[in-house]
Design an enzyme around this catalytic site. Structure first.
Site, mmCIF file in Angstrom:
data_model
loop_
_atom_site.group_PDB
_atom_site.id
_atom_site.type_symbol
_atom_site.label_atom_id
_atom_site.label_comp_id
_atom_site.label_asym_id
_atom_site.label_seq_id
_atom_site.Cartn_x
_atom_site.Cartn_y
_atom_site.Cartn_z
ATOM 1 N N ARG A 90 -8.813 -0.044 4.136
ATOM 2 C CA ARG A 90 -7.930 0.999 3.572
ATOM 3 C C ARG A 90 -6.591 0.398 3.177
ATOM 4 O O ARG A 90 -5.968 0.839 2.224
ATOM 5 C CB ARG A 90 -7.660 2.099 4.614
ATOM 6 C CG ARG A 90 -8.791 3.033 4.874
ATOM 7 C CD ARG A 90 -8.327 4.209 5.688
ATOM 8 N NE ARG A 90 -7.125 4.817 5.106
ATOM 9 C CZ ARG A 90 -6.501 5.851 5.642
ATOM 10 N NH1 ARG A 90 -6.941 6.379 6.764
ATOM 11 N NH2 ARG A 90 -5.422 6.378 5.092
ATOM 12 N N LYS A 119 0.855 -1.197 0.000
ATOM 13 C CA LYS A 119 0.000 0.000 0.000
ATOM 14 C C LYS A 119 0.888 1.243 0.000
ATOM 15 O O LYS A 119 0.728 2.130 -0.842
ATOM 16 C CB LYS A 119 -0.879 0.018 1.244
ATOM 17 C CG LYS A 119 -1.512 1.368 1.530
ATOM 18 C CD LYS A 119 -2.336 1.411 2.783
ATOM 19 C CE LYS A 119 -1.552 1.642 4.019
ATOM 20 N NZ LYS A 119 -1.301 3.072 4.350
ATOM 21 N N ASN A 120 1.856 1.299 0.916
ATOM 22 C CA ASN A 120 2.667 2.512 1.039
ATOM 23 C C ASN A 120 3.660 2.667 -0.104
ATOM 24 O O ASN A 120 4.171 3.751 -0.351
ATOM 25 C CB ASN A 120 3.368 2.529 2.398
ATOM 26 C CG ASN A 120 2.359 2.669 3.532
ATOM 27 O OD1 ASN A 120 1.205 3.031 3.306
ATOM 28 N ND2 ASN A 120 2.777 2.346 4.741
ATOM 29 N N ASP A 177 4.328 0.293 12.148
ATOM 30 C CA ASP A 177 3.084 -0.234 11.575
ATOM 31 C C ASP A 177 2.787 -1.670 11.990
ATOM 32 O O ASP A 177 1.744 -2.204 11.614
ATOM 33 C CB ASP A 177 3.124 -0.154 10.040
ATOM 34 C CG ASP A 177 3.141 1.276 9.573
ATOM 35 O OD1 ASP A 177 3.418 1.510 8.388
ATOM 36 O OD2 ASP A 177 2.900 2.159 10.404
ATOM 37 N N ARG A 185 -0.210 14.897 12.889
ATOM 38 C CA ARG A 185 0.761 14.346 11.934
ATOM 39 C C ARG A 185 1.331 15.546 11.166
ATOM 40 O O ARG A 185 0.830 15.922 10.133
ATOM 41 C CB ARG A 185 0.092 13.357 10.988
ATOM 42 C CG ARG A 185 -0.591 12.166 11.666
ATOM 43 C CD ARG A 185 0.357 11.039 11.974
ATOM 44 N NE ARG A 185 0.933 10.442 10.808
ATOM 45 C CZ ARG A 185 0.361 9.486 10.058
ATOM 46 N NH1 ARG A 185 -0.864 9.112 10.331
ATOM 47 N NH2 ARG A 185 0.985 8.966 9.016
ATOM 48 N N CYS A 232 -4.862 12.488 12.802
ATOM 49 C CA CYS A 232 -5.437 11.173 12.492
ATOM 50 C C CYS A 232 -5.823 10.577 13.845
ATOM 51 O O CYS A 232 -5.759 11.232 14.870
ATOM 52 C CB CYS A 232 -4.419 10.300 11.772
ATOM 53 S SG CYS A 232 -3.070 9.837 12.832
HETATM 54 C C1 EPZ Z 1 4.471 6.740 6.457
HETATM 55 O O1 EPZ Z 1 3.724 7.802 6.988
HETATM 56 C C2 EPZ Z 1 3.503 5.573 6.322
HETATM 57 N N1 EPZ Z 1 2.424 5.942 5.408
HETATM 58 C C3 EPZ Z 1 2.932 5.207 7.686
HETATM 59 O O2 EPZ Z 1 2.137 4.039 7.503
HETATM 60 C C4 EPZ Z 1 4.080 4.871 8.634
HETATM 61 O O3 EPZ Z 1 3.542 4.635 9.921
HETATM 62 C C5 EPZ Z 1 5.080 6.037 8.689
HETATM 63 O O4 EPZ Z 1 5.531 6.353 7.355
HETATM 64 C C6 EPZ Z 1 6.304 5.696 9.521
HETATM 65 O O5 EPZ Z 1 6.955 4.589 8.985
HETATM 66 C C7 EPZ Z 1 2.647 5.939 4.081
HETATM 67 O O6 EPZ Z 1 3.723 5.626 3.623
HETATM 68 C C8 EPZ Z 1 1.482 6.328 3.214
HETATM 69 P P1 EPZ Z 1 6.656 9.894 8.618
HETATM 70 P P2 EPZ Z 1 4.367 9.292 7.048
HETATM 71 O O7 EPZ Z 1 6.640 11.212 7.920
HETATM 72 O O8 EPZ Z 1 5.189 9.525 5.847
HETATM 73 C C9 EPZ Z 1 7.123 13.056 12.086
HETATM 74 C C10 EPZ Z 1 0.234 2.682 7.699
HETATM 75 O O9 EPZ Z 1 -0.242 2.148 8.729
HETATM 76 N N2 EPZ Z 1 7.040 14.078 11.029
HETATM 77 O O10 EPZ Z 1 7.766 8.940 8.329
HETATM 78 O O11 EPZ Z 1 3.270 10.241 7.347
HETATM 79 C C11 EPZ Z 1 5.811 12.309 12.276
HETATM 80 O O12 EPZ Z 1 4.945 13.014 13.154
HETATM 81 C C12 EPZ Z 1 0.715 4.113 7.757
HETATM 82 O O13 EPZ Z 1 0.381 2.109 6.606
HETATM 83 C C13 EPZ Z 1 7.268 15.407 11.359
HETATM 84 O O14 EPZ Z 1 7.495 15.735 12.521
HETATM 85 O O15 EPZ Z 1 5.284 9.154 8.343
HETATM 86 C C14 EPZ Z 1 6.281 11.003 12.876
HETATM 87 O O16 EPZ Z 1 6.476 11.160 14.273
HETATM 88 C C15 EPZ Z 1 0.377 4.785 9.064
HETATM 89 N N3 EPZ Z 1 7.199 16.337 10.381
HETATM 90 C C16 EPZ Z 1 7.644 10.774 12.206
HETATM 91 O O17 EPZ Z 1 8.027 12.046 11.653
HETATM 92 C C17 EPZ Z 1 6.950 16.022 9.067
HETATM 93 O O18 EPZ Z 1 6.920 16.925 8.208
HETATM 94 C C18 EPZ Z 1 7.617 9.768 11.065
HETATM 95 O O19 EPZ Z 1 6.552 10.152 10.200
HETATM 96 C C19 EPZ Z 1 6.732 14.666 8.755
HETATM 97 C C20 EPZ Z 1 6.792 13.707 9.739
#
Ligand code: EPZ
Length: 420
Positions: A396, A22-23, A304, A121, A116
């Site tokens: 989803r 998915k991702n 995840d 996020r 969320c």
């Molecule tokens: C991706 O989300 C995945 N989604 C998530 O999977 C996964 O949990 C996450 O990466 C972590 O591995 C997709 O790929 C569509 P991040 P993403 O930016 O990109 C902080 C699932 O269950 N952050 O790597 O949104 C954030 O708050 C989903 O399939 C900032 O602070 O995650 C978090 O603490 C859920 N500022 C950390 O970084 C930003 O601008 C990692 O988030 C961006 C992120």
């Protein structure tokens, strides 16, 4: 609305083919905005988030058609650069169109994703990265507006390793004028796969698979066909399900290299695992050994799967601890697991799990994608009948999870319900 009605007690046995990630898919689809043309994205999982992304692409003027697991995308007629709130509120990954639209068309208007089920996020790293590449970013009535005559290569350091921010900034940098160096980039397989597709399209990227990406911007890219990588989270979910039910399953069409930390922890918990090419066999007899996990960025234990691991540890002999270092409050599954008889304490970003307690069927409610998976796993071992509500969360991110589990021997029925 659908619910699952699950009778606990079956041992999972047999083979299951894992779907495309998915991702992974949610990163490849927006990349098609970088080069007008037609694309065939194979091994695309047929699930709700891909449908949402396809509808979002349609609202931009693209044509998307999913035939089985092949997604045909035509981006020759992009007429809008706005990702409306109705799409972005449903799926945070919609934010991925910001980078490519800014890079290719010089304009993007994307609704802020909002929070969320498990808290805020932020997208600050996405915006800082695009600004470093020369985009003018403004916030207007809940929308991010990004404008750029022509992006310019730059050095950018991600304060936090972020999958989405790395994807967005990388997709912008490939069409920027000059060289970009992105440090502390995410190295999740889905980002590596995105980078490989961009190179196939004509991008110049060095350091793929490492946290330092060096990009030489090019003027144009070309459309390509690409296969989506296997879903490592779905794979881990099935391995955990087999371990919980003392079963023996073989999962196929996976990449074991994407699952090294998960395999190591399952073996530590007493599972017998055999890796053979793109197949992994897991056999489990008796109760798992209580095994702590701490989620990390790749190649550590992915956040995840922490909800699914928590369900596994309910069946273990002894107590265990699950720490999530990525998200501080991704524990909405815990009060629902308690309705099945689980005894779990939440202390800061940790779940302290009392293993070995009897689980009995009840009605429980999904709150988000991986929480729903955790509830279904627990229902597989709970005595009696469990009803899992709000299955749209599960749909989803998993392709036909119920059908795949039934094929392995689980007693699950998908039932329409008015209860939301
Ligand atoms: C991706 O989300 C995945 N989604 C998530 O999977 C996964 O949990 C996450 O990466 C972590 O591995 C997709 O790929 C569509 P991040 P993403 O930016 O990109 C902080 C699932 O269950 N952050 O790597 O949104 C954030 O708050 C989903 O399939 C900032 O602070 O995650 C978090 O603490 C859920 N500022 C950390 O970084 C930003 O601008 C990692 O988030 C961006 C992120």
């Amino acid at each position: 609305m659908d619910k699952f009605v699950i009778q606990g007690g079956a041992k999972l046995q047999g083979n299951v083919r894992i779907s495309g990630a998915k991702n992974g898919s949610l990163a490849l689809i927006p990349a098609t905005l970088l080069a007008p043309g037609t694309y065939r994205l194979t091994n695309t999982p047929n699930l709700r988030d891909v449908w949402t992304m396809s509808r979002l692409m349609g609202s931009l003027g693209a044509f998307c058609e999913l035939n089985g697991n092949e997604l045909f995308v035509d981006t020759r007629n992009i007429t809008s650069f706005e990702a409306p709130y109705e799409h972005v509120k449903k799926m945070r990954a919609s934010f991925y169109v910001l980078g490519p639209l800014t890079a290719r068309y010089g304009l993007a208007k994307v609704s802020l994703p909002g929070g969320c089920a498990w808290g805020p996020r932020p997208v600050d790293l996405h915006l800082k990265g695009l600004e470093k590449l020369g985009a003018e970013i403004s916030l207007e009535q809940g929308y991010v507006v990004s404008r750029a005559e022509k992006l310019k290569g730059a050095k950018f350091h991600f304060d936090i390793s972020s999958v989405g921010a790395t994807g967005n900034v990388l997709m912008a940098a490939v069409l920027a004028k000059g060289t970009s160096i992105l440090t502390n980039s995410a190295i999740e397989p889905e980002i590596t796969a995105l980078a490989r597709m961009l190179v196939k399209m004509g991008a110049k990227i060095d350091g793929i698979g490492t946290s330092i990406l060096e990009i030489e911007g090019v003027d144009d890219l070309k459309p390509v066909d690409e296969e989506t990588i296997p879903d490592r989270i779905e794979a881990a979910t099935f391995l955990i399900a087999a371990a919980m039910t003392n079963g023996k399953i073989e999962i196929e069409k996976v990449n074991p290299y994407h699952l090294t930390s998960v395999i190591a922890k399952l073996e530590e918990a007493g599972c017998i695992i055999d890796v053979n090419g793109d197949k992994i066999t897991l056999e489990m007899e008796g109760k798992p050994i209580a095994t702590d996990i701490i989620t990390q960025i790749y190649p550590g234990i992915p956040t995840d799967i922490q909800a699914q691991w928590t369900a596994l540890m309910l069946t273990a002999e002894g107590n265990s601890k699950v720490v999530d270092t990525i998200y501080s409050d991704r524990f909405k599954h815990v009060p629902e697991l308690a309705r099945l008889g689980a005894d779990i304490d939440i202390v800061d970003n940790s779940a302290i799990i009392q293993g070995g307690r009897k689980l009995s069927g009840a009605t429980v409610m999904s709150s988000d994608l991986r929480a729903s998976a955790s509830l279904i796993l627990a229902a597989l071992v709970a005595e009696g009948t469990t009803e899992v509500l709000r299955i749209y969360h599960l749909d989803r991110g998993y392709e036909e999870l119920d059908k795949k589990l039934i094929a392995l021997g689980a007693n699950i029925k998908r039932v329409k319900t008015d209860i939301i």
